[in-house]
Design an enzyme around this catalytic site. Structure first.
Site, PDB file in Angstrom:
ATOM      1  N   ARG A  98       0.887  -1.181   0.000  1.00 26.85           N
ATOM      2  CA  ARG A  98       0.000   0.000   0.000  1.00 26.85           C
ATOM      3  C   ARG A  98       0.911   1.213   0.000  1.00 26.85           C
ATOM      4  O   ARG A  98       1.611   1.472   0.985  1.00 26.85           O
ATOM      5  CB  ARG A  98      -0.931   0.012   1.210  1.00 26.85           C
ATOM      6  CG  ARG A  98      -1.664   1.333   1.356  1.00 26.85           C
ATOM      7  CD  ARG A  98      -2.812   1.307   2.308  1.00 26.85           C
ATOM      8  NE  ARG A  98      -3.942   0.581   1.742  1.00 26.85           N
ATOM      9  CZ  ARG A  98      -5.173   0.634   2.230  1.00 26.85           C
ATOM     10  NH1 ARG A  98      -5.440   1.361   3.298  1.00 26.85           N
ATOM     11  NH2 ARG A  98      -6.142  -0.036   1.661  1.00 26.85           N
TER      12      ARG A  98
ATOM     13  N   GLN B  21      -9.993  -4.185  -3.671  1.00 25.49           N
ATOM     14  CA  GLN B  21     -11.310  -3.767  -3.187  1.00 25.49           C
ATOM     15  C   GLN B  21     -12.374  -4.025  -4.244  1.00 25.49           C
ATOM     16  O   GLN B  21     -13.460  -4.539  -3.938  1.00 25.49           O
ATOM     17  CB  GLN B  21     -11.291  -2.284  -2.818  1.00 25.49           C
ATOM     18  CG  GLN B  21     -12.624  -1.765  -2.310  1.00 25.49           C
ATOM     19  CD  GLN B  21     -12.978  -2.320  -0.943  1.00 25.49           C
ATOM     20  OE1 GLN B  21     -12.184  -2.207  -0.018  1.00 25.49           O
ATOM     21  NE2 GLN B  21     -14.152  -2.916  -0.812  1.00 25.49           N
TER      22      GLN B  21
ATOM     23  N   ASP C 124     -17.625   6.835  -1.858  1.00 27.38           N
ATOM     24  CA  ASP C 124     -16.334   6.702  -1.166  1.00 27.38           C
ATOM     25  C   ASP C 124     -16.040   8.044  -0.513  1.00 27.38           C
ATOM     26  O   ASP C 124     -16.704   9.050  -0.801  1.00 27.38           O
ATOM     27  CB  ASP C 124     -15.238   6.316  -2.187  1.00 27.38           C
ATOM     28  CG  ASP C 124     -13.885   5.989  -1.542  1.00 27.38           C
ATOM     29  OD1 ASP C 124     -13.831   5.801  -0.308  1.00 27.38           O
ATOM     30  OD2 ASP C 124     -12.877   5.936  -2.287  1.00 27.38           O
TER      31      ASP C 124
ATOM     32  N   HIS D  51      -7.244   0.703  -6.716  1.00 23.99           N
ATOM     33  CA  HIS D  51      -7.479  -0.178  -5.552  1.00 23.99           C
ATOM     34  C   HIS D  51      -8.161  -1.467  -6.048  1.00 23.99           C
ATOM     35  O   HIS D  51      -9.315  -1.736  -5.752  1.00 23.99           O
ATOM     36  CB  HIS D  51      -8.366   0.558  -4.552  1.00 23.99           C
ATOM     37  CG  HIS D  51      -8.369  -0.040  -3.167  1.00 23.99           C
ATOM     38  ND1 HIS D  51      -7.558  -1.090  -2.796  1.00 23.99           N
ATOM     39  CD2 HIS D  51      -9.095   0.293  -2.063  1.00 23.99           C
ATOM     40  CE1 HIS D  51      -7.793  -1.386  -1.526  1.00 23.99           C
ATOM     41  NE2 HIS D  51      -8.709  -0.569  -1.057  1.00 23.99           N
TER      42      HIS D  51
ATOM     43  N   ARG E 237     -13.540  -8.933   1.454  1.00 29.26           N
ATOM     44  CA  ARG E 237     -12.117  -8.697   1.194  1.00 29.26           C
ATOM     45  C   ARG E 237     -11.320  -9.975   1.481  1.00 29.26           C
ATOM     46  O   ARG E 237     -10.379 -10.302   0.761  1.00 29.26           O
ATOM     47  CB  ARG E 237     -11.595  -7.550   2.074  1.00 29.26           C
ATOM     48  CG  ARG E 237     -12.126  -6.163   1.724  1.00 29.26           C
ATOM     49  CD  ARG E 237     -11.635  -5.670   0.386  1.00 29.26           C
ATOM     50  NE  ARG E 237     -10.189  -5.553   0.323  1.00 29.26           N
ATOM     51  CZ  ARG E 237      -9.477  -4.497   0.733  1.00 29.26           C
ATOM     52  NH1 ARG E 237     -10.095  -3.456   1.231  1.00 29.26           N
ATOM     53  NH2 ARG E 237      -8.154  -4.469   0.611  1.00 29.26           N
TER      54      ARG E 237
ATOM     55  N   CYS F 235     -16.479   1.222   0.108  1.00 27.99           N
ATOM     56  CA  CYS F 235     -15.301   0.406   0.453  1.00 27.99           C
ATOM     57  C   CYS F 235     -14.898   0.571   1.910  1.00 27.99           C
ATOM     58  O   CYS F 235     -14.185  -0.269   2.455  1.00 27.99           O
ATOM     59  CB  CYS F 235     -14.147   0.732  -0.473  1.00 27.99           C
ATOM     60  SG  CYS F 235     -13.508   2.409  -0.338  1.00 27.99           S
TER      61      CYS F 235
HETATM   62  N1   CP Z   1     -11.285  -0.362   2.078  1.00 29.71           N
HETATM   63  C1   CP Z   1     -10.019  -0.385   2.535  1.00 29.71           C
HETATM   64  O1   CP Z   1      -9.068  -0.613   1.806  1.00 29.71           O
HETATM   65  O2   CP Z   1      -9.918  -0.160   3.874  1.00 29.71           O
HETATM   66  P1   CP Z   1      -8.579   0.077   4.701  1.00 29.71           P
HETATM   67  O3   CP Z   1      -8.042   1.447   4.290  1.00 29.71           O
HETATM   68  O4   CP Z   1      -9.016   0.054   6.132  1.00 29.71           O
HETATM   69  O5   CP Z   1      -7.591  -0.997   4.375  1.00 29.71           O
HETATM   70  N1  NVA Z   2     -10.263   6.415  -1.864  1.00 27.14           N
HETATM   71  C1  NVA Z   2      -9.894   6.020  -0.527  1.00 27.14           C
HETATM   72  C2  NVA Z   2     -10.061   4.550  -0.375  1.00 27.14           C
HETATM   73  C3  NVA Z   2      -9.772   4.055   1.027  1.00 27.14           C
HETATM   74  C4  NVA Z   2      -9.854   2.555   1.138  1.00 27.14           C
HETATM   75  C5  NVA Z   2      -8.470   6.445  -0.212  1.00 27.14           C
HETATM   76  O1  NVA Z   2      -7.595   6.283  -1.068  1.00 27.14           O
HETATM   77  O2  NVA Z   2      -8.233   6.963   0.891  1.00 27.14           O
END
Ligand code: CP
Ligand code: NVA
Length: 308
Positions: free
Chosen positions: A110, A140, A228, A137, A295, A267
């Site tokens: 990440r 997800q 989101d 992502h 997930r 998400c």
């Molecule tokens: N949806 C998602 O990726 O959540 P987190 O940021 O908690 O991993």
């Molecule tokens: N769009 C959001 C998704 C979080 C899972 C972000 O990148 O913060």
């Protein structure tokens, strides 16, 4: 040595491969017993395998669900915070990839920049999985597709409506539209439209993706409504974004523009009272907790494909 099976973005994989991963995820979910949530599946396909997970941004779901998914497949995980690694003192991503490849069987990342993910994949000799970047992502969206199919049947031909920022989730949804054959309508302010390059790629690759500023138009006859956060991790102009996105909140009145039995997905984490109201998030059309749970199973499918 054959090339590692990276899971970087949905546009990089064939439609059949992605459909197989979803089918395997559904099979693994259906076969779960009543033992503990982390009980290992018969055959433990990833026995002896170790997944390193590098986080340069916060996470609840990705971190825990990948850990549970690896355990269920018989493997193990190691969590690394980017800032605590030598990466934080200037060791290159390429050298980090080369070294980690000697220790572990796969790397989930990440990262704050998509280029770092690609750099990691280029120099790793083990599979690299995208656990969210500023660009996309995909894990997800795989969980979301599993969720839609559970609640509404095969996704091909369905209408999915997105309300809000044209962000990293939208990139992966546009990629998915070209692979899974659903219709994607994106309602967003003109200042926060999705990547023009990805939109062009999607439509050139057979996807049915439309972008509009009109929420009601996007939601007409929709099977699934999605929202989101208005401020993604790393976004700087929070106040400006909140101002631009006020008209894109999903509330009961907005949900009424979709099919009467449409589902609502997010998400998570949600910002209650901003992009979605409590009445929708906690309401009968919301499937967000199933989505979060999925997930685990979607990533079991991904891990099995990458490392199995
Ligand atoms: N949806 C998602 O990726 O959540 P987190 O940021 O908690 O991993
Ligand atoms: N769009 C959001 C998704 C979080 C899972 C972000 O990148 O913060």
């Amino acid at each position: 040595m054959s090339a590692p099976k990276h899971f970087l973005d949905l546009d990089q994989l064939g439609a059949d491969t992605l459909a197989d991963i979803i089918a395997n995820a559904a099979r693994l979910k259906a076969g779960r017993g009543s033992a503990g949530k982390a009980a290992v599946v018969p055959g433990a396909p990833l026995d002896g395998k170790l997944l390193a997970m590098i986080f340069e941004k916060p996470s609840t779901r990705t971190r825990v669900s990948f850990h549970v998914a690896m355990r269920k497949l018989g493997g193990e995980t190691l969590v690394l915070q980017g800032a605590e690694m030598q990466l934080g003192r200037g060791e290159t991503v390429a050298d980090t990839a080369r070294v980690l490849s000697r220790y572990v069987d796969g790397i989930m990342v990440r990262t704050t920049s998509h280029e770092s993910l690609l750099d990691m994949a280029e120099h790793a000799s083990v599979p690299v999985i995208n656990g969210l970047t500023d660009f996309s992502h995909p894990c997800q969206v795989m969980a979301d597709i599993l969720t839609i199919e559970e609640h509404r049947g095969p996704i091909a031909g369905q209408i999915l409506a997105w309300c809000g920022d044209g962000n990293n989730m939208v990139t992966s949804w546009m990629h998915a539209a070209a692979k899974f054959g659903f219709k994607l309508r994106i309602a967003c302010p003109p200042e926060l439209t999705p990547s023009a390059d990805v939109l062009a790629w999607a439509n050139a690759n057979g996807a049915a993706v439309e972008v509009t500023t009109d929420v009601t138009e996007a939601l007409a006859d929709a099977d699934c409504v999605m929202a989101d956060t208005w401020v993604s991790m790393g976004d700087k102009n929070a106040d400006e974004r909140r101002g631009l996105l006020q008209a894109y909140q999903v509330n009961a009145q907005v949900m009424a523009a979709a099919k009467a039995d449409a589902i609502f997905m997010h998400c998570l984490p949600a910002h209650r009272g901003e992009e979605v109201t409590d009445e929708v998030l906690d309401g009968p059309q919301s499937v967000v907790w199933d989505e979060a749970e999925n997930r685990v199973f979607a990533q079991m499918g991904i891990l099995d494909w990458c490392l199995g």
